[in-house]
Design a protein around this motif. Sequence first.
Motif: not given
Length: 153
Positions: A10-15, A23-30
């Motif tokens: 969760a922390v890594r995704a938010l960073v 721009r929005p990032l897709t879950c796949e890209a993250i």
Amino acid sequence: MQISAKADYAVRALVELAADSERPLTCEAIASAQDIPFRFLKSVFRDLRAAGLVRSQRGCEGGYWIGRDADTITVAEVMTAVDGEFFTLRGVRPDALDYPGAAHGLPELWRSVEAAAHGVLGGTTIAGLAERGVRVPARRPAPDVRDAPGVPA
């Protein structure tokens, strides 16, 4: 103290979202950028969305954005959003512990540990982590023409 994979992801995704907030990032890209299992990250995003830490938009232009200013989101808040209680001992909050006999003073130690961890993680923001993670390309020094072959010193 053990930090769950869910909290770490969760922390890594938010960073990752804070580092690229234009721009929005897709879950796949993250998931790809952070080497996180995609299916697991989807469940993490459900918790983050419920806590208001991310917002999402469906469709080809969709993806995830950070839910509010990254300067206001602390690591402690993220951990609580995905794991529930911030610090427990066998599922019990340190302030609810009471040990008999010689171990009577031990709950105070656990409360001190909780306070110290909350001090560090509650004082660390997603924006601060994103700033630390930005890699500035190393600048190569300009070549010294005196070192070039055929140039007199």
